[in-house]
Design an enzyme around this catalytic site. Sequence first.
Site, mmCIF file in Angstrom:
data_model
loop_
_atom_site.group_PDB
_atom_site.id
_atom_site.type_symbol
_atom_site.label_atom_id
_atom_site.label_comp_id
_atom_site.label_asym_id
_atom_site.label_seq_id
_atom_site.Cartn_x
_atom_site.Cartn_y
_atom_site.Cartn_z
ATOM 1 C CB THR A 97 -0.846 11.431 3.154
ATOM 2 O OG1 THR A 97 -0.881 10.011 3.173
ATOM 3 C CG2 THR A 97 -2.151 11.983 3.703
ATOM 4 N NE ARG A 131 -2.087 0.708 5.675
ATOM 5 C CZ ARG A 131 -1.751 1.988 5.537
ATOM 6 N NH1 ARG A 131 -2.225 2.679 4.510
ATOM 7 N NH2 ARG A 131 -0.965 2.571 6.415
ATOM 8 C CB ILE A 132 -8.286 1.344 6.090
ATOM 9 C CG1 ILE A 132 -9.193 0.799 4.983
ATOM 10 C CG2 ILE A 132 -8.639 2.799 6.394
ATOM 11 C CD1 ILE A 132 -10.646 0.698 5.382
ATOM 12 C CB THR A 135 1.703 12.962 5.770
ATOM 13 O OG1 THR A 135 2.359 12.146 4.786
ATOM 14 C CG2 THR A 135 2.679 14.012 6.272
ATOM 15 N N GLY A 136 2.217 9.885 7.078
ATOM 16 C CA GLY A 136 3.250 8.991 7.560
ATOM 17 C C GLY A 136 2.784 7.550 7.583
ATOM 18 C CG HIS A 137 4.347 3.118 8.856
ATOM 19 N ND1 HIS A 137 5.472 2.362 8.680
ATOM 20 C CD2 HIS A 137 3.312 2.232 8.771
ATOM 21 C CE1 HIS A 137 5.158 1.103 8.505
ATOM 22 N NE2 HIS A 137 3.854 0.998 8.558
ATOM 23 N N GLY A 138 0.779 4.984 8.684
ATOM 24 C CA GLY A 138 -0.521 5.117 9.327
ATOM 25 C C GLY A 138 -0.762 4.237 10.524
#
Length: 324
Positions: free
Chosen positions: A192, A220-221, A243-246
Amino acid sequence: MKYLTICFILFFSTSIIWAQTTTKYAMVIHGGAGVMDQKSMTPEIQSMYLNVLNRVLSVGDSVLSHGGTSMDAVEKAIVIMEDSPLFNAGKGAVFTHDSLVELDASVMEGQSLKAGAIAAVRDIKNPISVARAVMEKSEHVLLNGLGASQFAKEQGFEPVDNSYFYTEKRRKSLQELLKQERKATTNDKHGTVGCVALDSYGNIAAGTSTGGMTNKKYGRIGDSPIIGAGTYANNETGGFSCTGHGEYYIRLGFSRDISALMEYKKLSVQEACREEVGKLTKLGGTGGVIGLDKNGNIAMEFNTEGMFRGYIKSGGEKGVAIFK
């Protein structure tokens, strides 16, 4: 006497303009955080990333040093990263389980707390620009899918075919995951991109853009288009892009929580970002965040091996980095 009055008015007006345009400005950017093996990332590859980060900072600095707004700087910075195949946003976005590219983006301005976002779009070249249009030219905050694409067309944005976003690197990443028959996990890079800027008028803006997770299913969002999770800005505290595992960022209300830590616990931007990353780590999530407060102080916190990142300030201070 009339002459003296006119001179005084001119002097007073000039002083106001001078004061507005000589206030400190700053900008911080990220291009994703994740598992990055410094040994396998050759100097040539590192140089490619650092060159783009430096170009982004140079463009942002040009906007801000010439009296441009923080939102202008954020948009222009992120467009450059969306147009680069190096990052998981725009041109270099990852593939879904169905071998398509679906993009998310959001922006927020700290003065008015206005925000705009789009999610799960397949035909918008620069999602960050459409997210800004949602904020400025619609009554909504978040549009998704076909509706977001229709809005973009009505605003004059030319659609692109989904194949525009395809890169061989991302296709191979999807095929590797499919062969292993597993979902994307914390072992995958989080590419991201994001930017936070403070302009010479004291206003903060933040923006985030992404292609999400490799092999994502079911529409998926993640957190990037969710205001208060992946993006947040408030002139009274600061601006943030994640930024990362949403899924973890959504559950934590990550970026809004940082603002709350600054507002209610009176933590500095660095302390608040560090504490929130600590919460992320305890839950088992990985990633990072960039932050910027109303005084131009910078934070770049992450719990992974590296995060593509950089910053620049009006005094000439500048830095770019990948690893810790």
